[in-house]
Write an enzyme that holds these catalytic residues in place. Structure first.
Site, mmCIF file in Angstrom:
data_model
loop_
_atom_site.group_PDB
_atom_site.id
_atom_site.type_symbol
_atom_site.label_atom_id
_atom_site.label_comp_id
_atom_site.label_asym_id
_atom_site.label_seq_id
_atom_site.Cartn_x
_atom_site.Cartn_y
_atom_site.Cartn_z
ATOM 1 N N LYS A 150 -0.447 12.643 42.908
ATOM 2 C CA LYS A 150 0.581 13.417 43.610
ATOM 3 C C LYS A 150 1.851 12.594 43.773
ATOM 4 C CE LYS A 150 2.058 17.112 45.601
ATOM 5 N NZ LYS A 150 3.412 16.776 45.117
ATOM 6 N N SER A 186 6.008 14.496 50.132
ATOM 7 C CA SER A 186 5.035 15.472 49.621
ATOM 8 C C SER A 186 3.646 14.899 49.392
ATOM 9 C CB SER A 186 5.550 16.097 48.314
ATOM 10 O OG SER A 186 6.512 17.094 48.582
ATOM 11 N N LYS A 222 0.781 16.624 51.049
ATOM 12 C CA LYS A 222 0.016 17.737 50.482
ATOM 13 C C LYS A 222 -1.374 17.307 50.023
ATOM 14 C CE LYS A 222 4.130 20.330 49.064
ATOM 15 N NZ LYS A 222 5.281 19.407 49.091
ATOM 16 N N SER A 251 4.244 21.225 43.504
ATOM 17 C CA SER A 251 4.603 20.640 44.809
ATOM 18 C C SER A 251 5.357 21.635 45.682
ATOM 19 C CB SER A 251 5.427 19.362 44.631
ATOM 20 O OG SER A 251 5.406 18.576 45.808
#
Length: 419
Positions: A263, A101, A104, A161
Site C-alpha cells: 500500500k 493512506s 487503509k 486508494s
C-alpha cells in the site's frame, strides 16, 4: 527462578552440544532441525558466569550482520522478516508519524474481519452516502443511488486508494465513519500497536491520527497472515470502475516480480510512504518507509531494503508441532519426565551462513514439582548470536503431569536429598 547461563556444565541450558552436528547441518541445508531430547543432568558446581540475558535485550537481526543496512532517504523505516516476525533493521521505528493512506491497511483489516465473520459478503451491495461521495482526496468515483458491491469497494480502496470507497466500507461495517474508527482503535489495541490512534478510515490529516513504522509493520504482517484469502487485492495492478481506469500506485509491482503488495500513501505533511512486501522462495520480507520526497524515492528505497534482506539473511525453522520437546525431570508427579518447549512453531532469521552459531539458552524453574498443567510456562528460551539475543520464547509444559500420591511424593523427597 534460577538463571541458567550458556555453559558446557549447566544442567538445563540448551547448548550446541545438545543440537547435534547433524541438526546444525540441517539448519544450514534444510532449515528444519529436530529438537534433541535430553534429560536434565546432575547439577555440577556453580560456575562463576553471568545470568542469561533478559528478553528486553532482544536486538534487530541486522545488529549482528556483517553487511550493514543501506542508507535510506526516509523519515523513518523498518524491515521485518514475516516468517519469524523479527525486525531485521529499523530507523526511528517508534517515531509517531502520519500514516496518510497507509491507514487503509487497518480499514481493510477490519473489513476483512467482518467478511470472515459473515457480517458482510463480497457480493453485498452497499449504499453510497453523501458523506462517502463527497470525501476528498484520491477517489474511486462512486455515486449515490448507483449500486456498488463490497468486492468493488475493496478494489477501489486498495488498488485505487479511494477515500470514498474507504468511507463507504466503514459505514457498511460500523454504521458511521466515527464508529468504524473506534473499531480500528480496538483492533490496534488488540494487536499491540503502541503508537497508533485512528480518527478516520481514509488517512486524511488529523492532529490525533498517528502511527509508527513498527506498528504499521505489525499490522501489515497480521493482515498477510490473518487474511490470506483477501491478500490478492494488493498485487492487482489496476482497476476500472465507472469507466475510469486507475493504476496501482505501488511501482514495485512492475519493477520486481517477487513483490505482491502492499500500500502507498501520500499527503503534503506525511510525504511519500510505502508498505511493500515480497516473497522469494519460502521467505517473505516486509518493508515500511515513510516521509520520502517522491514516488520514485519511496519505491527505490524500499527495493534497497528488500534486496538487502533477501541477500544477507536466512530464515531457519527451529521448532514445530512435529518435533518433540526436551525431556526434563519432574518431581512428586505421576510421571518422572516432562517435555518442555515453545508453545508455537519457532522460526528465526539469522545472517546468512550463521545458523550454526546460534546458542539456545534456557532459564527455568528448578526443580520442577508437580502438578504441571499443559501449556504452563516454566521459563524462557532465548536464541543468542555473538552474545546478543535475537529471539525470546516462553518455555512451556507440553503434557500435563498430575501430582503423585503421598507415598510417591515421599519417595521423591528422599531422592532429592541425594541429588
Amino acid at each position: 527462578m534460577k538463571n541458567l547461563p550458556y555453559s558446557a556444565h549447566s544442567p538445563v541450558v540448551f547448548t550446541r552440544r545438545l543440537l547435534s552436528g547433524a541438526v546444525l547441518s540441517a539448519m544450514l541445508a534444510a532449515s528444519m532441525p529436530a529438537w534433541a531430547q535430553q534429560q536434565q543432568a546432575p547439577a555440577a558446581a556453580p560456575a562463576a558466569t553471568a545470568p542469561a540475558p533478559s528478553a528486553s535485550a532482544v536486538v534487530p537481526v541486522g545488529d549482528v550482520s556483517a553487511v550493514p543496512a543501506p542508507t535510506i532517504a526516509a523519515k523513518a523505516w523498518i524491515v521485518m522478516d514475516v516468517n519469524s516476525g523479527q525486525t531485521l533493521a529499523a530507523s526511528n521505528p517508534d517515531m509517531k508519524v502520519e500514516p496518510a493512506s497507509l491507514t487503509k491497511i487497518m480499514t481493510a483489516y477490519v473489513v476483512f474481519n467482518a467478511l470472515d465473520e459473515k457480517r458482510l459478503t463480497l457480493e453485498q451491495t452497499v449504499p453510497v452516502s453523501e458523506h462517502a461521495w463527497r470525501t476528498g482526496g484520491s477517489r474511486m468515483f462512486i455515486e449515490p443511488r448507483k449500486p456498488v458491491t463490497v468486492d468493488e469497494l475493496n478494489q477501489g480502496m486498495i488498488v485505487q486508494s479511494g477515500n470514498d470507497a474507504s468511507v463507504a466500507l466503514a459505514e457498511a461495517v460500523g454504521g458511521s465513519e466515527s464508529a468504524f474508527a473506534s473499531l480500528m482503535n480496538q483492533e490496534a489495541e488488540r494487536l499491540g500497536l503502541k503508537n497508533t490512534h485512528f480518527m478516520n478510515a481514509t488517512g486524511l490529516p488529523d492532529p490525533q491520527h498517528m502511527t509508527s513504522t513498527r506498528d504499521l509493520a505489525i499490522l501489515s504482517s497480521h493482515l498477510i497472515t490473518d487474511h490470506p484469502d483477501f491478500f490478492h487485492y494488493y498485487k492487482q495492478k489496476s482497476y476500472t470502475y465507472n469507466k475510469i481506469t486507475q493504476p496501482n500506485r505501488n511501482r514495485l509491482l512492475w519493477a520486481d516480480p517477487s513483490v505482491d503488495g502492499m500500500k502507498t500513501g501520500h499527503t503534503d505533511s506525511a510525504g511519500y510512504c510505502l508498505v511493500s512486501t515480497a516473497v522469494r522462495g519460502d521467505r517473505r520480507i516486509l518493508v515500511v518507509v515513510v516521509g520520502t520526497d517522491s514516488e520514485a524515492t519511496r519505491a527505490e528505497e524500499s527495493l534497497k531494503l528488500l534486496n538487502w534482506s533477501f541477500q544477507n539473511f536466512d530464515t531457519v525453522k527451529l521448532f514445530d508441532k512435529s518435533q518433540p520437546g526436551i525431556d526434563v525431570r519432574v518431581w512428586e508427579g505421576t510421571a518422572e519426565i516432562v517435555k518442555l518447549g515453545p508453545p508455537n512453531p519457532v522460526s528465526i532469521a539469522v545472517p546468512r551462513g550463521k545458523a550454526g552459531d546460534l546458542k539456545p539458552v534456557a532459564q527455568r524453574t528448578d526443580p520442577l514439582i508437580a502438578p504441571l498443567a499443559k501449556g504452563q510456562q516454566v521459563g524462557t528460551l532465548q536464541f543468542t548470536l555473538d552474545g546478543k539475543v535475537l529471539r525470546s520464547e516462553p518455555l512451556v509444559v507440553q503434557d500435563a503431569v498430575e501430582r503423585a500420591g503421598f507415598f510417591g511424593r515421599m519417595v521423591d523427597t528422599v531422592k532429592r536429598w541425594f541429588e
